[in-house]
Motif scaffolding. Structure first.
Motif, PDB file in Angstrom:
ATOM      1  N   ASP A 179      -2.970   8.173  -6.496  1.00 48.36           N
ATOM      2  CA  ASP A 179      -1.657   7.668  -5.795  1.00 48.36           C
ATOM      3  C   ASP A 179      -1.979   7.378  -4.940  1.00 48.36           C
ATOM      4  OD1 ASP A 179      -0.380   7.584  -8.607  1.00 48.36           O
ATOM      5  OD2 ASP A 179       0.700   9.375  -7.748  1.00 48.36           O
ATOM      6  N   ASP A 183      -2.127   2.421  -3.996  1.00 50.80           N
ATOM      7  CA  ASP A 183      -0.848   2.032  -3.127  1.00 50.80           C
ATOM      8  C   ASP A 183      -1.689   1.213  -1.700  1.00 50.80           C
ATOM      9  OD1 ASP A 183       1.180   3.250  -4.428  1.00 50.80           O
ATOM     10  OD2 ASP A 183       1.680   5.230  -3.106  1.00 50.80           O
ATOM     11  N   THR A 186      -3.091  -1.752  -3.076  1.00 51.93           N
ATOM     12  CA  THR A 186      -2.155  -2.630  -3.394  1.00 51.93           C
ATOM     13  C   THR A 186      -1.565  -3.519  -2.028  1.00 51.93           C
ATOM     14  OG1 THR A 186      -1.891  -1.659  -5.164  1.00 51.93           O
ATOM     15  CG2 THR A 186       0.170  -3.105  -4.970  1.00 51.93           C
ATOM     16  N   GLU A 187      -1.106  -2.827  -1.276  1.00 49.68           N
ATOM     17  CA  GLU A 187      -0.765  -2.816  -0.601  1.00 49.68           C
ATOM     18  C   GLU A 187      -1.639  -4.197   0.613  1.00 49.68           C
ATOM     19  OE1 GLU A 187      -0.189  -0.223   3.323  1.00 49.68           O
ATOM     20  OE2 GLU A 187      -0.689  -2.273   3.991  1.00 49.68           O
ATOM     21  N   CYS A 190      -2.454  -7.159  -2.107  1.00 49.07           N
ATOM     22  CA  CYS A 190      -1.411  -8.417  -2.031  1.00 49.07           C
ATOM     23  C   CYS A 190      -1.430  -9.371  -0.787  1.00 49.07           C
ATOM     24  CB  CYS A 190      -0.179  -7.357  -2.195  1.00 49.07           C
ATOM     25  SG  CYS A 190       0.304  -6.773  -3.796  1.00 49.07           S
ATOM     26  N   THR A 217      -1.484  -2.034 -13.361  1.00 46.25           N
ATOM     27  CA  THR A 217      -0.251  -0.911 -13.497  1.00 46.25           C
ATOM     28  C   THR A 217       0.836  -1.027 -11.894  1.00 46.25           C
ATOM     29  OG1 THR A 217      -1.274   1.123 -12.568  1.00 46.25           O
ATOM     30  CG2 THR A 217      -0.475   0.403 -15.482  1.00 46.25           C
ATOM     31  N   ARG A 218       0.165  -1.302 -10.928  1.00 50.42           N
ATOM     32  CA  ARG A 218       0.853  -1.150 -10.418  1.00 50.42           C
ATOM     33  C   ARG A 218       1.817  -3.093  -9.366  1.00 50.42           C
ATOM     34  NH1 ARG A 218       0.201   4.320  -9.031  1.00 50.42           N
ATOM     35  NH2 ARG A 218      -0.066   4.818  -7.653  1.00 50.42           N
ATOM     36  N   PRO A 219       3.039  -2.868  -9.125  1.00 52.74           N
ATOM     37  CA  PRO A 219       3.886  -3.846  -8.505  1.00 52.74           C
ATOM     38  C   PRO A 219       3.151  -5.018  -7.576  1.00 52.74           C
ATOM     39  CG  PRO A 219       5.298  -2.102  -7.765  1.00 52.74           C
ATOM     40  CD  PRO A 219       3.365  -1.221  -8.255  1.00 52.74           C
ATOM     41  N   GLY A 220       3.138  -6.129  -8.482  1.00 52.68           N
ATOM     42  CA  GLY A 220       2.311  -7.404  -7.817  1.00 52.68           C
ATOM     43  C   GLY A 220       0.699  -7.799  -8.031  1.00 52.68           C
ATOM     44  N   ALA A 222      -1.362  -7.143 -11.345  1.00 53.58           N
ATOM     45  CA  ALA A 222      -1.005  -7.862 -12.312  1.00 53.58           C
ATOM     46  C   ALA A 222      -1.604  -9.267 -12.064  1.00 53.58           C
ATOM     47  CB  ALA A 222       0.487  -7.990 -13.555  1.00 53.58           C
TER      48      ALA A 222
END
Ligand code: GLN
Length: 387
Positions: A179, A183, A186-187, A190, A217-220, A222
Motif C-alpha cells: 500500500d 501511495d 501515486t503521489e 500525479c 485503482t488509486r485515486p488519480g 486511472a
C-alpha cells in the motif's frame, strides 16, 4: 563485412531464457529456468480456440482486438479489480505482453526522455527504452524485501521523466507492491504528471490470501496507468502470445498507433479462446493460484532443506535463492555449473541487472509438476552433497 546492424540490438546477447532452455536440452536437465508451465492450459479454453479456428473467420480481426475479447478484458478488470474500462477504446489486444510493453514504451517516450525502471528488471524493458532513444533511470531494489527505494525514486522524478515502469507481482523477486509503495507511486506520478506502465502479467498468481492491487485503482491513476496482462500466465498457455493492455482511452489510442505497425493484430482464434477464458467463473482463478502456491510450497522447503537461502515469494512463478553456502563464484557461473553438472536449469539474477551485481542469487521456476520439482530437488541434493 560492413553490415553491423542496429546499435541497440546487434550487440545484445540472446536472452537468458533461450540460452538456459537450450542448455537444459543439451544437458538433459530439468528446466526450472525459463518461466513456462510443463502442462498445457485448460482443455475448454483450447476447445474454444479450436472451434473458432475451424469455424473462422480467419482473416484479419479488428486492429485493437476482437470485440468479444475487449469486452472480456473490461469485464475481467471490473470483476477482479473494480476498474471501469471502456471496452471500445480502453483495451488493446497484443501479441503477448512483450508486444504490449514494447508498443507502450515506443508510444509514450521521445528521444532524450527519462524512463524510471527498477532492477532486477524484466529483460525486455531496457533494450526497447534505449531503442526509442530514451534514457533509463535504473533504480535498484535491495534483497530480501526488494522495496521501492523511496528517496532515490523521489530524487529521480523530474520534468524529464516521461514514464515509470513497475512490475507487480514481480519477476523474478515474487514481491507485490505494498500500500505504501502504491501511495508513493501515486503521489509522484500525479505530482509530475508521469504515466505508469504496470506490468501485471502475474496478477492471478498471488499466494497466501494476499490480493494484487493494480496501481490503476488509486485515486488519480486511472488516467495515468496502463495495465498489461498476459493470457500466457493467466491460462498457462505461454506459447499463445496473447496479451492485453487496459487503461484510459487517451493512452490506449497512443499505443494503438504503434501496435498497428508492430503486429497490427493477433490470431483471432486465440483471441476467442482467451475471451472464453477471461469469462470463466472465479473458481478457475482461485484454483490457479492455489495450485501454484502448492508448487511453491513443494519446491521451497526442498531447496531450503539442502542449504539454499530461499527468499519469500508472494506471487509469480518464481523463487529467488541465495547459494552463498555452496560457492563463491558469480551467479552465471553457478547457474552454468548447475545445468551442466547437477542437470537442473535455473536463471542467474544478474540477467535482470543493467550494471554488475555481486549478490549471489539464482531464480527457480516452480510452475512445474510436483514430481518434476521433487526430481530437481533430488538432483540438487546429490550434486551438492557429492564427495
Ligand atoms: N518471462 C519468462 C521468464 O521470466 C520468459 C519469457 C521469454 O522467454 N521470453 O522466465
Amino acid at each position: 563485412m560492413s553490415i553491423t546492424g542496429n546499435r541497440q540490438f546487434a550487440t545484445l546477447p540472446t536472452t537468458v531464457f533461450t540460452v538456459m532452455s537450450a542448455l537444459a536440452v543439451e544437458h538433459d536437465a530439468i528446466n526450472l529456468g525459463q518461466g513456462f508451465p510443463d502442462t498445457d492450459g485448460p482443455a475448454d479454453i483450447k476447445a474454444a480456440a479450436a472451434r473458432a479456428l475451424i469455424d473462422g473467420p480467419n482473416q484479419y480481426p479488428p486492429m485493437r482486438g476482437l470485440a468479444s475479447l475487449r469486452q472480456a478484458v473490461a469485464d475481467h478488470d471490473r470483476r477482479f479489480h473494480g476498474l471501469d474500462i471502456d471496452p471500445e477504446r480502453g483495451v488493446l489486444v497484443t501479441s503477448g505482453a512483450t508486444e504490449a510493453l514494447t508498443a507502450a514504451i515506443l508510444a509514450l517516450v521521445n528521444p532524450g526522455d527519462e524512463v524510471i525502471v527498477f532492477e532486477p528488471v524484466y529483460d525486455s524493458y531496457l533494450p526497447i527504452i534505449r531503442a526509442a532513444g530514451a534514457v533509463p533511470r535504473v533504480l535498484r531494489l535491495a534483497p530480501p524485501a526488494w522495496r521501492l527505494p523511496e528517496a532515490a525514486l523521489r530524487a529521480a522524478c523530474s520534468d524529464k521523466t516521461r514514464l515509470i515502469i513497475v512490475n507487480s507481482p514481480h519477476n523474478p523477486c515474487g514481491t507485490l507492491l505494498g500500500d505504501d509503495e502504491l501511495d508513493l507511486l501515486t503521489e509522484l506520478a500525479c505530482r509530475h504528471d508521469i504515466p505508469v506502465l504496470c506490468d501485471e502479467v502475474y496478477e492471478h498468481l498471488v499466494f497466501d490470501g494476499a490480493r494484487h492491487v493494480p496501481l490503476m485503482t488509486r485515486p488519480g491513476m486511472a488516467a495515468r496507468c496502463l495495465r498489461v496482462g498476459s493470457a500466457g500466465k493467466t491460462f498457462s498457455l505461454t506459447g499463445w502470445k496473447v496479451g492485453y493492455l487496459s487503461g484510459a482511452p487517451a493512452l490506449i489510442d497512443l499505443v494503438a498507433k504503434v501496435h498497428q505497425f508492430l503486429t497490427f493484430t493477433t490470431p483471432p482464434a486465440l483471441q476467442a479462446g482467451v475471451a472464453y477464458g477471461l469469462a470463466l467463473p472465479d473458481d478457475y482463478f482461485t484454483t490457479l493460484a492455489a495450485d501454484m502456491q502448492a508448487r511453491r510450497d513443494r519446491l521451497a522447503p526442498g531447496l531450503a532443506g539442502h542449504g539454499f537461502e530461499v527468499l519469500p515469494s508472494a506471487g509469480s512463478y518464481f523463487l529467488t535463492c541465495g547459494y552463498g553456502r555452496f560457492a563463491d563464484c558469480d551467479d552465471t557461473e553457478f547457474a552454468l555449473r548447475l545445468v551442466r553438472e547437477a542437470r537442473v536449469a535455473t536463471i542467474p539474477l544478474s540477467a535482470f541487472y543493467d550494471q554488475p551485481v555481486t549478490q549471489r542469487l539464482i531464480r527457480f521456476c516452480f510452475c512445474k509438476q510436483e514430481a518434476v520439482l521433487d526430481a530437481a530437488v533430488e538432483r540438487l541434493r546429490r550434486y551438492l552433497t557429492r564427495g
